[in-house]
Scaffold this motif. Structure first.
Motif, PDB file in Angstrom:
ATOM      1  N   SER A 126     -12.281  -3.403 -11.338  1.00  0.00           N
ATOM      2  CA  SER A 126     -11.284  -4.399 -11.752  1.00  0.00           C
ATOM      3  C   SER A 126     -11.763  -5.043 -13.042  1.00  0.00           C
ATOM      4  O   SER A 126     -12.970  -5.177 -13.282  1.00  0.00           O
ATOM      5  N   HIS A 127     -10.794  -5.427 -13.874  1.00  0.00           N
ATOM      6  CA  HIS A 127     -11.145  -5.984 -15.181  1.00  0.00           C
ATOM      7  C   HIS A 127     -10.045  -6.941 -15.625  1.00  0.00           C
ATOM      8  O   HIS A 127      -8.856  -6.622 -15.525  1.00  0.00           O
ATOM      9  N   VAL A 128     -10.433  -8.109 -16.097  1.00  0.00           N
ATOM     10  CA  VAL A 128      -9.475  -9.074 -16.646  1.00  0.00           C
ATOM     11  C   VAL A 128      -9.719  -9.168 -18.145  1.00  0.00           C
ATOM     12  O   VAL A 128     -10.844  -9.426 -18.589  1.00  0.00           O
ATOM     13  N   PHE A 156      -3.880  -8.667  -6.203  1.00  0.00           N
ATOM     14  CA  PHE A 156      -3.660  -8.345  -7.611  1.00  0.00           C
ATOM     15  C   PHE A 156      -3.424  -9.584  -8.466  1.00  0.00           C
ATOM     16  O   PHE A 156      -2.987  -9.473  -9.612  1.00  0.00           O
ATOM     17  N   GLN A 157      -3.677 -10.754  -7.914  1.00  0.00           N
ATOM     18  CA  GLN A 157      -3.516 -11.987  -8.662  1.00  0.00           C
ATOM     19  C   GLN A 157      -4.845 -12.347  -9.313  1.00  0.00           C
ATOM     20  O   GLN A 157      -5.889 -12.347  -8.677  1.00  0.00           O
ATOM     21  N   THR A 158      -4.795 -12.623 -10.598  1.00  0.00           N
ATOM     22  CA  THR A 158      -6.000 -12.956 -11.347  1.00  0.00           C
ATOM     23  C   THR A 158      -5.771 -14.214 -12.173  1.00  0.00           C
ATOM     24  O   THR A 158      -4.649 -14.702 -12.280  1.00  0.00           O
ATOM     25  N   SER A 159      -6.854 -14.693 -12.769  1.00  0.00           N
ATOM     26  CA  SER A 159      -6.759 -15.925 -13.560  1.00  0.00           C
ATOM     27  C   SER A 159      -6.072 -15.703 -14.892  1.00  0.00           C
ATOM     28  O   SER A 159      -5.715 -16.656 -15.586  1.00  0.00           O
ATOM     29  N   ILE A 163      -4.058 -12.411 -17.682  1.00  0.00           N
ATOM     30  CA  ILE A 163      -3.647 -11.035 -17.944  1.00  0.00           C
ATOM     31  C   ILE A 163      -3.971 -10.713 -19.397  1.00  0.00           C
ATOM     32  O   ILE A 163      -4.089 -11.641 -20.209  1.00  0.00           O
ATOM     33  N   SER A 220      -4.717  -7.622 -16.645  1.00  0.00           N
ATOM     34  CA  SER A 220      -5.708  -7.358 -15.610  1.00  0.00           C
ATOM     35  C   SER A 220      -5.486  -5.940 -15.107  1.00  0.00           C
ATOM     36  O   SER A 220      -4.347  -5.489 -14.990  1.00  0.00           O
ATOM     37  N   ASN A 268      -1.571  -5.129 -15.041  1.00  0.00           N
ATOM     38  CA  ASN A 268      -0.633  -6.242 -15.084  1.00  0.00           C
ATOM     39  C   ASN A 268      -0.514  -6.724 -16.529  1.00  0.00           C
ATOM     40  O   ASN A 268      -1.531  -6.974 -17.192  1.00  0.00           O
ATOM     41  N   PHE A 297      -6.783  -2.705 -12.380  1.00  0.00           N
ATOM     42  CA  PHE A 297      -7.456  -2.321 -11.132  1.00  0.00           C
ATOM     43  C   PHE A 297      -7.401  -0.803 -11.003  1.00  0.00           C
ATOM     44  O   PHE A 297      -6.383  -0.185 -11.308  1.00  0.00           O
ATOM     45  N   ARG A 340       3.265 -10.779  -7.373  1.00  0.00           N
ATOM     46  CA  ARG A 340       2.077  -9.962  -7.189  1.00  0.00           C
ATOM     47  C   ARG A 340       1.419 -10.310  -5.853  1.00  0.00           C
ATOM     48  O   ARG A 340       1.250 -11.493  -5.539  1.00  0.00           O
TER      49      ARG A 340
END
Length: 200
Positions: A170-172, A150-153, A155, A157, A87, A159, A146
């Motif tokens: 997964s990695h942000v 697939f929603q993260t705090s 980007i 991000s 993302n 997967f 999204r």
């Protein structure tokens, strides 16, 4: 000696009897426990229930998006053994800086069953000219929303999914995706898939 009267001896005798009674009673209780079915390894009572462990469930992979040519696709339609999802956004500096490493990784696996899905939530008219000017040769898509998985705090991000569509990583935040560790990780996923591809 006056205290050695009959009351003294009665008290001593009563204390001794009470001690013996408590000792015998504790021994009987211990013996009953040790002789029970639970201690001997028998199955627990019927009202006992097994612990409920969370099931490993792959997220819903349905995710409508568009190519930069305006064609509609859905993430669920991707059939490759490994799926790498990133993302990003044109306004996100770390996203832009890591993009060349994603492209290098994609080129490394261009002949293998690895799908690279690079997604922006921005309008097509914003993303397309930006990508063309940057000269990136990546499968880049736009989407309106999204899915929760697939929603993260923040980007960027990223997967990674295996052949069974389990999220295995997964990695942000930005990363150097063309590092040897990334190549080794994806190669292992390919070799572990039901129809493994040759490692590169």
């Amino acid at each position: 000696m006056r205290f050695l009267n009959r009351f003294f001896f009665v008290g001593v005798l009563a204390g001794m009897m009470l001690t013996v009674a408590l000792t015998v009673g504790a021994g009987a209780i211990f013996a009953a426990i040790m002789g029970s079915d639970l201690v001997r390894g028998a199955r627990p009572p019927a009202d006992f229930r097994a612990p409920q462990f969370p099931a490993e469930v792959a997220p819903d992979m349905a995710w409508p998006m568009q190519t930069l040519e305006g064609e509609d696709i859905d993430l669920a339609e991707i059939e490759e053994s490994v799926v790498f999802i990133n993302n990003w956004a044109t306004w996100c500096g770390p996203c832009v800086r890591e993009m060349p490493t994603i492209q290098a990784l994609a080129e490394r696996f261009q002949d293998d069953a690895v799908a690279f899905v690079v997604v922006s939530s921005e309008p097509l008219e914003t993303v397309k000219p930006y990508v063309e000017e940057a000269g990136w040769a990546l499968p880049i898509y736009v989407t309106k929303k999204r899915p929760p998985a697939f929603q993260t705090s923040g980007i960027p991000s990223t997967f990674i999914f295996d052949d069974a569509r389990r999220m295995v990583f997964s990695h942000v935040g930005a990363a150097s995706w063309d590092d040897a560790s990334s190549i080794e990780f994806i190669n292992k996923l390919l070799l572990d898939s039901p129809t493994p591809k040759a490692a590169r």
